[in-house]
Design an enzyme around this catalytic site. Structure first.
Site, PDB file in Angstrom:
ATOM      1  N   SER A  29       0.841  -1.203   0.000  1.00 24.94           N
ATOM      2  CA  SER A  29       0.000   0.000   0.000  1.00 24.94           C
ATOM      3  C   SER A  29       0.873   1.248   0.000  1.00 24.94           C
ATOM      4  O   SER A  29       0.381   2.356   0.218  1.00 24.94           O
ATOM      5  CB  SER A  29      -0.916   0.007   1.232  1.00 24.94           C
ATOM      6  OG  SER A  29      -0.151   0.011   2.426  1.00 24.94           O
ATOM      7  N   ASN A 112      -1.028  -2.816  13.082  1.00 26.59           N
ATOM      8  CA  ASN A 112      -2.494  -2.771  13.128  1.00 26.59           C
ATOM      9  C   ASN A 112      -3.009  -1.555  13.896  1.00 26.59           C
ATOM     10  O   ASN A 112      -3.895  -0.839  13.419  1.00 26.59           O
ATOM     11  CB  ASN A 112      -3.045  -4.055  13.742  1.00 26.59           C
ATOM     12  CG  ASN A 112      -2.726  -5.267  12.887  1.00 26.59           C
ATOM     13  OD1 ASN A 112      -2.215  -5.121  11.776  1.00 26.59           O
ATOM     14  ND2 ASN A 112      -3.006  -6.448  13.393  1.00 26.59           N
ATOM     15  N   THR A 157     -43.353  20.609  -7.614  1.00 25.25           N
ATOM     16  CA  THR A 157     -43.342  19.226  -7.130  1.00 25.25           C
ATOM     17  C   THR A 157     -43.523  18.378  -8.382  1.00 25.25           C
ATOM     18  O   THR A 157     -44.205  18.804  -9.319  1.00 25.25           O
ATOM     19  CB  THR A 157     -44.469  18.925  -6.119  1.00 25.25           C
ATOM     20  OG1 THR A 157     -45.726  19.122  -6.756  1.00 25.25           O
ATOM     21  CG2 THR A 157     -44.383  19.817  -4.883  1.00 25.25           C
ATOM     22  N   HIS A 158     -42.891  17.234  -8.410  1.00 23.63           N
ATOM     23  CA  HIS A 158     -42.899  16.372  -9.601  1.00 23.63           C
ATOM     24  C   HIS A 158     -42.421  17.142 -10.829  1.00 23.63           C
ATOM     25  O   HIS A 158     -42.817  16.836 -11.951  1.00 23.63           O
ATOM     26  CB  HIS A 158     -44.293  15.789  -9.866  1.00 23.63           C
ATOM     27  CG  HIS A 158     -44.944  15.240  -8.637  1.00 23.63           C
ATOM     28  ND1 HIS A 158     -44.719  13.963  -8.187  1.00 23.63           N
ATOM     29  CD2 HIS A 158     -45.778  15.828  -7.731  1.00 23.63           C
ATOM     30  CE1 HIS A 158     -45.409  13.767  -7.063  1.00 23.63           C
ATOM     31  NE2 HIS A 158     -46.044  14.886  -6.762  1.00 23.63           N
ATOM     32  N   SER A 277     -18.936  24.686 -25.934  1.00 22.78           N
ATOM     33  CA  SER A 277     -18.882  23.492 -26.768  1.00 22.78           C
ATOM     34  C   SER A 277     -17.757  23.662 -27.773  1.00 22.78           C
ATOM     35  O   SER A 277     -17.486  24.772 -28.231  1.00 22.78           O
ATOM     36  CB  SER A 277     -20.216  23.319 -27.495  1.00 22.78           C
ATOM     37  OG  SER A 277     -20.046  22.502 -28.629  1.00 22.78           O
ATOM     38  N   ASN A 285     -22.648  25.983 -21.208  1.00 19.97           N
ATOM     39  CA  ASN A 285     -23.162  24.798 -20.520  1.00 19.97           C
ATOM     40  C   ASN A 285     -22.806  24.797 -19.029  1.00 19.97           C
ATOM     41  O   ASN A 285     -21.727  25.233 -18.644  1.00 19.97           O
ATOM     42  CB  ASN A 285     -22.570  23.531 -21.159  1.00 19.97           C
ATOM     43  CG  ASN A 285     -22.966  23.379 -22.626  1.00 19.97           C
ATOM     44  OD1 ASN A 285     -24.078  23.751 -23.002  1.00 19.97           O
ATOM     45  ND2 ASN A 285     -22.066  22.866 -23.435  1.00 19.97           N
ATOM     46  N   TYR A 317      -7.813  -8.165  12.938  1.00 18.46           N
ATOM     47  CA  TYR A 317      -7.331  -7.448  11.762  1.00 18.46           C
ATOM     48  C   TYR A 317      -7.324  -8.376  10.562  1.00 18.46           C
ATOM     49  O   TYR A 317      -6.927  -9.547  10.658  1.00 18.46           O
ATOM     50  CB  TYR A 317      -5.905  -6.898  11.978  1.00 18.46           C
ATOM     51  CG  TYR A 317      -5.379  -6.213  10.732  1.00 18.46           C
ATOM     52  CD1 TYR A 317      -5.657  -4.879  10.481  1.00 18.46           C
ATOM     53  CD2 TYR A 317      -4.680  -6.932   9.764  1.00 18.46           C
ATOM     54  CE1 TYR A 317      -5.224  -4.264   9.314  1.00 18.46           C
ATOM     55  CE2 TYR A 317      -4.246  -6.325   8.592  1.00 18.46           C
ATOM     56  CZ  TYR A 317      -4.520  -4.990   8.374  1.00 18.46           C
ATOM     57  OH  TYR A 317      -4.111  -4.383   7.221  1.00 18.46           O
ATOM     58  N   GLN A 322      -6.901  -2.778   4.386  1.00 21.79           N
ATOM     59  CA  GLN A 322      -5.984  -1.894   3.659  1.00 21.79           C
ATOM     60  C   GLN A 322      -6.671  -1.204   2.481  1.00 21.79           C
ATOM     61  O   GLN A 322      -6.261  -0.143   2.052  1.00 21.79           O
ATOM     62  CB  GLN A 322      -4.781  -2.724   3.175  1.00 21.79           C
ATOM     63  CG  GLN A 322      -3.765  -1.974   2.359  1.00 21.79           C
ATOM     64  CD  GLN A 322      -2.495  -2.802   2.184  1.00 21.79           C
ATOM     65  OE1 GLN A 322      -1.763  -3.024   3.128  1.00 21.79           O
ATOM     66  NE2 GLN A 322      -2.238  -3.268   0.977  1.00 21.79           N
TER      67      GLN A 322
END
Ligand code: ARG
Length: 489
Positions: A29, A112, A157-158, A277, A285, A317, A322
């Site tokens: 690691s 550990n 709503t919706h 774009s 955008n 452990y 890890q």
């Protein structure tokens, strides 16, 4: 008693007796441990200071180890020798510098408890960064809400026009949600900031370690007492990623709304928060907001991965662990960025109050207010609802006081104006009047929103204080540890 952790054999060379083969990279690691390099040095220092204070190692050896750690720090993570992880590599680097006595550093501990301590030490700072990011976003939401406290807008709503509200009311709805996100992160901080150090592999140690001392030197609020729990527990990661994912989901809703509002021309993002774009020259955008929305996917993934990895792990452990904490580090980075960008986008966006006001009444969004008015005059709400619903349907949402009255005659057999004034019906049909009438606690009426901005601002200050206190405690501990180290080096 040999004083060794399960994986400590005294020299770096002997440790290499396993995992030199094709699985070496898979086991290691070290690359990802860059994130906890500084944490491991702090943990090493606090541990060595405590070992010397307890007479477990002598002061001179402690001084040599601590000096070597300074040198390891100066060489940086990239200067570390090969190793299965940062803990092993730093120990090897110390032994390389001062010889076998460097191996005394790992007395009365295991990787550990060491790694669990490092993760908590690092993550608490990251959580504070996230907490501060949420606070900054709340400040932005409060000031934008204040600025647009009376700006009438359509509420949905919706995704259908529902009832008119205001930009201030809308923005404060997100401030409230983000305030809870801050609270959840503060909670996660509290359970993260406890020290597992001294638990050793899981089963404690015969050495007379002072766990409270290392906890204090590292700025933890206390210890994780049960040594098996201390080495095993990663629920703080589930909690942290859960809180981060929840906040990311909050952000995704805000981002989605703002994308929709941009689409309707209610809001224009600042150029800094927009993209163009490569082919369509006219395009502006809302890419930043789409990415904010997308980060929720990463964060939910991190929370899911964390829980999935932890599910069914036996005590104590297991190496699976890890792979767990990197999810929290990835999530916290992405979520902090998304929070900052969302705040920047809101702070710099311009709301088109005219377009919003024009749209506020669309789809006969004042219908509920008219029904409420009739009900307030004594007509049963269900009857009032039917009158207004029939008018909405018959006139395709293009209603007036006279049209509603015509329907009322049909449904109830008498004129509306026996109960309410024509003027009151006209007012109920007006979006701004409609908003002003809804002055229940937490509603959109201007003075309610003003009071809510004030309350939200108080909440922001309180959380700012809470975050600063935690920062100060960490900083004080850092200085104390540095001063202790200086007495040996
Ligand atoms: N790199 C390991 C981790 O992150 C450190 C603990 C190793 N302990 C062990 N018993 N192999 O979990």
């Amino acid at each position: 008693m040999n004083g060794a952790g399960e994986d400590h054999e005294g020299t770096a060379v002997r440790r290499d007796r396993f995992s030199g083969g094709p699985a070496r990279e898979f086991l290691s690691s070290l690359a990802g441990d860059r994130r906890i390099f500084a944490a491991d040095l702090a943990v090493d220092r606090a541990h060595v200071v405590m070992l010397a204070e307890q007479g477990i190692i002598d002061g001179e050896t402690a001084g040599e180890i601590l000096a070597a750690l300074d040198d390891v720090e100066a060489s940086g993570h990239d200067g570390l020798p090969a190793g299965e992880d940062v803990h092993e590599a730093i120990e090897t680097a110390v032994i390389d510098r001062i010889g076998p006595d460097g191996g005394k550093m790992h007395t009365a501990r295991s990787r550990n408890d060491e790694v669990a301590t490092c993760i908590r030490y690092r993550l608490r700072s990251d959580l504070l960064d996230a907490i501060e990011a949420t606070i900054a976003l709340r400040e932005v939401l409060c000031s934008a809400a204040e600025e647009h406290v009376g700006a009438v807008m359509p509420g949905y709503t919706h995704l259908q026009p529902a009832q008119p509200t205001t930009v201030g009311h809308y923005l404060l709805s997100y401030e409230s949600a983000v305030a809870r996100d801050t609270a959840r992160l503060l909670d996660a901080y509290g359970r993260t900031n406890r020290s597992p150090l001294g638990a050793a592999a899981f089963a404690g140690t015969p050495f007379d370690v002072d766990r409270e001392r290392t906890a204090a030197l590292l700025g933890f609020d206390g210890i994780v007492r049960n040594s098996m729990d201390a080495a095993s527990a990663r629920d703080f990661l589930a909690e942290a990623t859960g809180a981060l994912a929840t906040h990311a989901v909050t952000l995704s809703g805000l981002a989605e709304d703002l994308v929709l509002f941009s689409n309707r021309g209610f809001l224009e993002l600042d150029d800094d928060y927009a993209s163009t774009s490569s082919i369509m020259p006219q395009k502006k955008n809302p890419d930043t907001l789409e990415l904010v929305r997308g980060v929720a996917g990463d964060a939910v993934g991190a929370a899911t991965a964390t829980l999935s990895s932890l599910k069914g792990l036996p005590r104590a452990y297991n190496r699976d662990l890890q792979r767990v904490h990197p999810h929290a580090f990835d999530a916290v980075d992405a979520v902090i960025d998304a929070t900052d960008v969302a705040g920047g986008a809101v702070a710099t966006a311009s709301w088109d109050e005219t377009a919003l006001a024009d749209a506020a009444g669309e789809g006969f969004s004042t219908a509920t207010g008219v029904a409420d008015l009739l009900a307030m005059a004594g007509i049963p709400f269900r009857t009032a609802h039917e009158v207004v619903a029939t008018a909405a349907e018959r006139f395709e949402n293009d209603v007036s006081a006279a049209k509603i009255d015509a329907v009322a005659e049909e449904v109830t057999g008498e004129s509306l104006f026996a109960h309410v004034s024509r003027e009151d019906v006209r007012a109920a049909l007006d979006p701004a009047e409609s908003v002003a009438s809804r002055d229940s606690v937490g509603g959109p009426a201007e003075y309610e929103v003003e009071a809510a901005v004030e309350a939200a601002t108080d909440g922001v200050s309180a959380d700012e204080t809470a975050a600063n206190e935690r920062r100060d405690r960490i900083e004080t501990a850092r200085k104390t540890l540095a001063a202790e180290v200086a007495t040996y080096v």
